[in-house]
Design an enzyme around this catalytic site. Sequence first.
Site, PDB file in Angstrom:
ATOM      1  N   GLU A 165       0.793  -1.235   0.000  1.00  4.31           N
ATOM      2  CA  GLU A 165       0.000   0.000   0.000  1.00  4.31           C
ATOM      3  C   GLU A 165       0.819   1.276   0.000  1.00  4.31           C
ATOM      4  O   GLU A 165       0.310   2.350   0.326  1.00  4.31           O
ATOM      5  CB  GLU A 165      -0.976   0.022   1.178  1.00  4.31           C
ATOM      6  CG  GLU A 165      -2.344  -0.537   0.862  1.00  4.31           C
ATOM      7  CD  GLU A 165      -2.355  -2.066   0.731  1.00  4.31           C
ATOM      8  OE1 GLU A 165      -3.248  -2.578   0.049  1.00  4.31           O
ATOM      9  OE2 GLU A 165      -1.482  -2.752   1.302  1.00  4.31           O
ATOM     10  N   TYR A 167       3.386   2.051   1.955  1.00  5.41           N
ATOM     11  CA  TYR A 167       3.944   2.448   3.239  1.00  5.41           C
ATOM     12  C   TYR A 167       5.466   2.231   3.268  1.00  5.41           C
ATOM     13  O   TYR A 167       6.073   1.878   2.265  1.00  5.41           O
ATOM     14  CB  TYR A 167       3.248   1.692   4.366  1.00  5.41           C
ATOM     15  CG  TYR A 167       1.834   2.161   4.628  1.00  5.41           C
ATOM     16  CD1 TYR A 167       1.581   3.435   5.122  1.00  5.41           C
ATOM     17  CD2 TYR A 167       0.738   1.341   4.366  1.00  5.41           C
ATOM     18  CE1 TYR A 167       0.293   3.881   5.354  1.00  5.41           C
ATOM     19  CE2 TYR A 167      -0.568   1.770   4.599  1.00  5.41           C
ATOM     20  CZ  TYR A 167      -0.785   3.045   5.092  1.00  5.41           C
ATOM     21  OH  TYR A 167      -2.061   3.494   5.313  1.00  5.41           O
ATOM     22  N   ARG A 215       2.618  -8.591   4.564  1.00  2.20           N
ATOM     23  CA  ARG A 215       1.677  -8.008   3.594  1.00  2.20           C
ATOM     24  C   ARG A 215       2.484  -7.538   2.396  1.00  2.20           C
ATOM     25  O   ARG A 215       3.231  -6.559   2.478  1.00  2.20           O
ATOM     26  CB  ARG A 215       0.912  -6.850   4.237  1.00  2.20           C
ATOM     27  CG  ARG A 215      -0.171  -6.211   3.358  1.00  2.20           C
ATOM     28  CD  ARG A 215      -1.404  -7.077   3.284  1.00  2.20           C
ATOM     29  NE  ARG A 215      -2.445  -6.430   2.490  1.00  2.20           N
ATOM     30  CZ  ARG A 215      -3.404  -5.657   3.002  1.00  2.20           C
ATOM     31  NH1 ARG A 215      -3.428  -5.437   4.304  1.00  2.20           N
ATOM     32  NH2 ARG A 215      -4.314  -5.119   2.228  1.00  2.20           N
ATOM     33  N   HIS A 253      -1.693   3.931  -1.877  1.00  2.00           N
ATOM     34  CA  HIS A 253      -2.771   4.869  -1.550  1.00  2.00           C
ATOM     35  C   HIS A 253      -2.814   6.048  -2.515  1.00  2.00           C
ATOM     36  O   HIS A 253      -3.860   6.691  -2.664  1.00  2.00           O
ATOM     37  CB  HIS A 253      -2.608   5.375  -0.115  1.00  2.00           C
ATOM     38  CG  HIS A 253      -3.005   4.372   0.921  1.00  2.00           C
ATOM     39  ND1 HIS A 253      -4.164   3.626   0.847  1.00  2.00           N
ATOM     40  CD2 HIS A 253      -2.390   3.967   2.067  1.00  2.00           C
ATOM     41  CE1 HIS A 253      -4.255   2.829   1.894  1.00  2.00           C
ATOM     42  NE2 HIS A 253      -3.183   3.015   2.653  1.00  2.00           N
ATOM     43  N   GLN A 340     -18.147   5.088   2.956  1.00  5.30           N
ATOM     44  CA  GLN A 340     -18.569   6.363   3.521  1.00  5.30           C
ATOM     45  C   GLN A 340     -18.324   6.470   5.020  1.00  5.30           C
ATOM     46  O   GLN A 340     -17.769   7.466   5.486  1.00  5.30           O
ATOM     47  CB  GLN A 340     -20.052   6.604   3.204  1.00  5.30           C
ATOM     48  CG  GLN A 340     -20.310   6.795   1.716  1.00  5.30           C
ATOM     49  CD  GLN A 340     -21.758   7.157   1.430  1.00  5.30           C
ATOM     50  OE1 GLN A 340     -22.357   7.968   2.137  1.00  5.30           O
ATOM     51  NE2 GLN A 340     -22.337   6.546   0.403  1.00  5.30           N
TER      52      GLN A 340
END
Length: 656
Positions: A165, A167, A215, A253, A340
């Site tokens: 992701e 990081y 991960r 991201h 949301q």
Amino acid sequence: MTAYPHLLAPLPLGHITLPNRVLMGSMHTGLEETGDWNRVAEFYAARARGGVALMVTGGMAPNREGGVFPGAAGLFTAQDVENHRVVTSRVHDAGGLIAMQILHAGRYAYGKECVSSSAIKSPISPFVPQELDAAGIEKQIADMVTAAVRAQEAGYDGVEVMGSEGYFLNQFLARHVNKRTDDWGGSFENRMRLPVEVVRRVRAAVGPAFIVIFRISLIDLVPNGSTWEEVVLLARAVEAAGATLLNTGIGWHEARIPTIATSVPRAAFAHLTGRLRTEVTLPVIASNRINAPEVGEQILADGLADMVSMARPFLADPDFVIKAASGRRAEIAPCIACNQACLDHTFSGKLTSCLINPRACHETVLTYAPTLAPKRIGIVGAGPAGMMTALVAAERGHKVVLFDRAQHVGGQLNLARKVPGKDEFDGMVDWFGSELVRRGVETRLGREADLVDLTGFDEVVIATGVAPRELAIEGHELAMRYSDVLQAHQWVSALRSSARAVSVLMSQSFWLGAHTVPPLIWRFGARNGASVTLPKPPVDWPRPRPRPRPVRFGCCSAKLKNRAGGLGKQLAGFTAQLCMPRRQNDRRRHLSANNPCRTRDFARRGSRVDRGRQRDPLRGPIARTRACRAFDCSGICGSYHWWCRRRVRTGRKTRD
């Protein structure tokens, strides 16, 4: 015989055997930052009672500079360890297993102390990270190992080392950020040295009887990301370093391509997990857009993974696994991937929850205790608010009657489910309908409730929702409401399958006439078997001067200027990245002054193109899989719609 034999099969991991193949993936909920550890413990314990095999916490920072924001939770002190023991003890008492995620944010950290492989600012953070020297890298490794040891002391069954992701560890892996020329940069063997060393030292510190998950990013979806060959090399090295499981991550991201939104097909990236599974021997976990037991079952049956990771579905329904195992599939509250109350809340600093399940992260606050004084309750409006009120009241023991003038329950959810890309809403409406029946709610549909209907109730709840407000604009009576469009009350019903279906307000200054609408109407009308008749515009309505329309053009770097000013004025000096959809097995074509046909076609629409350097600015998956939608009033390229619009609005320049 269970309907999900692969999903519910046990998975041996050497020192321990997981009861099924379902992992609750990591989600940062914000609960740990509240300091209410009873609340944190109950959140995870509820999922443990629901039957999930193994849970992974939200990311815990290994040190202050690695936290996703100032004050982010981590295991820094002996008191932190004691706090986390409250969580692990409650989970174990509920019969579950839990691992703690070690998350070092790197340049994604929202703080001035952030660090990374190189001093390159992230597009989603305002701070330029400090480039670590060799001693700084060693400190980060030591801190992550210390975090793993403290997690073991706190009673966790394992840790997950976050290496995807975008990081910290991922930032060392990809040339997109890692510009180093020392032993931690350059060749991939050097770039993968950090994550491999972290896994190796963590395993040495915690011993063999402890789960270590890594991960891994299968596809970065950013320029200069890891190649597939590099992903395989890393997976094999991590396996050799002592990892127990490989969990898969998709995209950074900052990537422009959606990975978990509703528009992403279910199990869209599972084939990549299956491809990696053939390269390693340790179990591999598939993730992203897996939100139903049958989806997970199919992935496992096809041999694409050894486990499946679901995160947001456990916000929607903590009893997901136990309901699937006991043959109660219809009772599983569906995750609609709306993002949301989960992701949007997280990124705005709010506590995570769920639109389907308001008790998510509020298990100790919203308690639906059985009533000691049952009442007869009437509810007017069978939309989401009315239906949820009815379900909670019935669960507590009240007698509930639900009224709605529509023939079906759902309210405006029935409009939302007709919008292309919102197919998940179908399951939401179906779930509400079945739950109303199961909990004994009486429904009276097809007519409006009046005073006579509402007499005799102890309580009456009005949940009729909202209606579009009328606009005090001349000509508003010619506008169509979104409800008319989506319910196909008028000729624009032919647009119901269009991703651009909108309700258009026609004013005296603009008429979207037959020169633009018919091709769109006829195209989607034919697809849906509709016969379309267009209304004629009023004779006294002046037609506007033609404005630049969206056009398609080839890959190049071109300065765009609009003859009429407007957007072109804001775009002075703006160098755009443009691409043209390719024919199958055909190379991309370019637009330049040497291509007079396309240049004239572009100029005829009210703009002109200055000769630019011919190049291929869009490389990788975006250029291969997405096509530009053109030059219009919102931006330059559909694939980079938000990216372009932001810079157009702010007047900023960008590199080509």
